[in-house]
Design a protein around this motif. Sequence first.
Motif, PDB file in Angstrom:
ATOM      1  N   ARG A 132      14.167  23.390   2.828  1.00  0.00           N
ATOM      2  CA  ARG A 132      15.359  23.252   2.202  1.00  0.00           C
ATOM      3  C   ARG A 132      16.254  24.392   2.432  1.00  0.00           C
ATOM      4  NH1 ARG A 132      14.600  24.176  -4.236  1.00  0.00           N
ATOM      5  NH2 ARG A 132      13.205  22.179  -3.796  1.00  0.00           N
ATOM      6  N   GLY A 133      15.949  25.471   2.907  1.00  0.00           N
ATOM      7  CA  GLY A 133      16.766  26.483   3.488  1.00  0.00           C
ATOM      8  C   GLY A 133      17.300  26.194   4.989  1.00  0.00           C
ATOM      9  N   TYR A 134      16.311  25.517   5.735  1.00  0.00           N
ATOM     10  CA  TYR A 134      17.231  25.095   6.995  1.00  0.00           C
ATOM     11  C   TYR A 134      18.112  24.036   7.010  1.00  0.00           C
ATOM     12  CZ  TYR A 134      13.132  27.460   9.223  1.00  0.00           C
ATOM     13  OH  TYR A 134      12.372  28.611   9.422  1.00  0.00           O
ATOM     14  N   ILE A 135      17.739  22.973   6.063  1.00  0.00           N
ATOM     15  CA  ILE A 135      18.715  22.046   5.892  1.00  0.00           C
ATOM     16  C   ILE A 135      20.124  22.585   5.294  1.00  0.00           C
ATOM     17  CG2 ILE A 135      19.234  19.957   4.343  1.00  0.00           C
ATOM     18  CD1 ILE A 135      16.101  19.363   4.566  1.00  0.00           C
ATOM     19  N   ALA A 136      19.935  23.533   4.338  1.00  0.00           N
ATOM     20  CA  ALA A 136      21.224  24.061   3.821  1.00  0.00           C
ATOM     21  C   ALA A 136      22.201  24.812   4.851  1.00  0.00           C
ATOM     22  CB  ALA A 136      21.007  25.156   2.676  1.00  0.00           C
ATOM     23  N   LEU A 137      21.241  25.355   5.822  1.00  0.00           N
ATOM     24  CA  LEU A 137      21.772  26.170   7.002  1.00  0.00           C
ATOM     25  C   LEU A 137      22.478  25.290   7.951  1.00  0.00           C
ATOM     26  CD1 LEU A 137      22.424  28.846   8.452  1.00  0.00           C
ATOM     27  CD2 LEU A 137      20.160  28.258   9.634  1.00  0.00           C
ATOM     28  N   LEU A 138      22.103  23.939   8.139  1.00  0.00           N
ATOM     29  CA  LEU A 138      22.599  22.979   8.908  1.00  0.00           C
ATOM     30  C   LEU A 138      23.750  22.533   8.332  1.00  0.00           C
ATOM     31  CD1 LEU A 138      19.425  21.128  10.214  1.00  0.00           C
ATOM     32  CD2 LEU A 138      20.960  22.665  11.507  1.00  0.00           C
ATOM     33  N   ILE A 139      23.811  22.281   6.975  1.00  0.00           N
ATOM     34  CA  ILE A 139      24.975  21.751   6.167  1.00  0.00           C
ATOM     35  C   ILE A 139      26.108  22.605   6.181  1.00  0.00           C
ATOM     36  CG2 ILE A 139      25.655  20.945   3.991  1.00  0.00           C
ATOM     37  CD1 ILE A 139      22.783  19.918   3.324  1.00  0.00           C
ATOM     38  N   ALA A 140      25.799  23.896   6.206  1.00  0.00           N
ATOM     39  CA  ALA A 140      26.892  24.994   5.915  1.00  0.00           C
ATOM     40  C   ALA A 140      27.561  25.224   7.238  1.00  0.00           C
ATOM     41  CB  ALA A 140      26.425  26.310   5.027  1.00  0.00           C
ATOM     42  N   ALA A 141      26.676  25.093   8.395  1.00  0.00           N
ATOM     43  CA  ALA A 141      27.091  25.346   9.598  1.00  0.00           C
ATOM     44  C   ALA A 141      28.547  24.971  10.133  1.00  0.00           C
ATOM     45  CB  ALA A 141      25.962  25.173  10.628  1.00  0.00           C
ATOM     46  N   PRO A 142      28.593  23.622   9.890  1.00  0.00           N
ATOM     47  CA  PRO A 142      30.113  23.185  10.184  1.00  0.00           C
ATOM     48  C   PRO A 142      31.270  23.798   9.536  1.00  0.00           C
ATOM     49  CG  PRO A 142      28.699  21.181   9.949  1.00  0.00           C
ATOM     50  CD  PRO A 142      27.792  22.624   9.120  1.00  0.00           C
ATOM     51  N   LEU A 143      31.082  24.374   8.592  1.00  0.00           N
ATOM     52  CA  LEU A 143      31.937  25.159   7.369  1.00  0.00           C
ATOM     53  C   LEU A 143      32.062  26.420   8.158  1.00  0.00           C
ATOM     54  CD1 LEU A 143      30.860  24.707   3.822  1.00  0.00           C
ATOM     55  CD2 LEU A 143      32.441  23.228   4.972  1.00  0.00           C
ATOM     56  N   LEU A 144      31.411  26.974   9.368  1.00  0.00           N
ATOM     57  CA  LEU A 144      31.983  28.241   9.968  1.00  0.00           C
ATOM     58  C   LEU A 144      32.983  27.991  11.023  1.00  0.00           C
ATOM     59  CD1 LEU A 144      28.504  29.692  10.070  1.00  0.00           C
ATOM     60  CD2 LEU A 144      30.192  30.153   8.427  1.00  0.00           C
TER      61      LEU A 144
END
Length: 319
Positions: A132-144
């Motif tokens: 779940r943490g890895y998926i959340a990181l992938l989801i939030a990455a474009p926001l950077l």
Amino acid sequence: MESVRHYAHQEVTQDPPVTPKQETDPGKGKQQKKKKAYVPGLLLLLPILLFIFGFFVVPMLYILYLSFIYTDSPNATNAVFSLKNYILFFTDSYYLSSLWITVKVSLYTVLVSLLLGYPVALTMAKSSPRIRGYIALLIAAPLLVSIVVRNFGWYLLLLPNGTINSILTSLGIIDSPLKLLFSEIGVVIGLSNAYLPFMILAIATSLYNIDPSLERASAILGASPLRSFFSVTLPLSLPGIISGCVLVFSMSMSAYVTPALMGGANVPMMPVVAYDQINNLLRWTFGSALSYVLLATTMIMVTVFTRGFEKSKFREVFR
């Protein structure tokens, strides 16, 4: 056995009678203590309240005031206080079509974000904390990455001779390039890419609160996984779905960068039209009226949407 004697002169200790004044005093003391307890909290909130009032409330009130000022031209001195800006908007087919395009594109963006985001959110809810943490990181990455940079990336992909059309043409799926750029499809793609993370996170937060034993109970009662999803998981995740839809719809209605880059003049959405009126044509008062029409439309649609679900057969979920 010696009997116990009671004498009349023995004193009987008992509490003195409570007067009405004494009954009311403790309540007043508690109220005073509560008021004193609220004072530090209000003092802590005072800076942010002043900031919101000075940089949001006052400008919004000033824009509202400007929307009722009508002038024949930007340099005219015969400004009058009237409803002519709003009358001009509702009597001009161009501005009405712009409002309709804005609402339509925003609804398409909500639909695409919901269809793409719900499976991802459900996968997050069913995964282990590490995954779940890895998926959340992938989801939030474009926001950077800046929204302008992401839009230029899609710009290159959606060109007539871009990557998508080149692949479809080489595979023989299409004979001529599709018109993806400077169209409603291009704007929907850009907005969906920008706001998809917000939809996923809103739905995932709601799915985390669902008790897993409910799905096991439905399986024990003979429900198939598909029926269990539509009878248990989907209704209980409605608060997250509504939150995500409201968030994506509101941001899509007020988006400027993506419609300007991906739609251009072919997709005249309201924020682009208002910006053009204020900065290019210097029609501040009419642009202010467009802004408030857009704000009122968004608030009305969001209110009707949320109230409709809260009063539907799923109203128990929202309590």
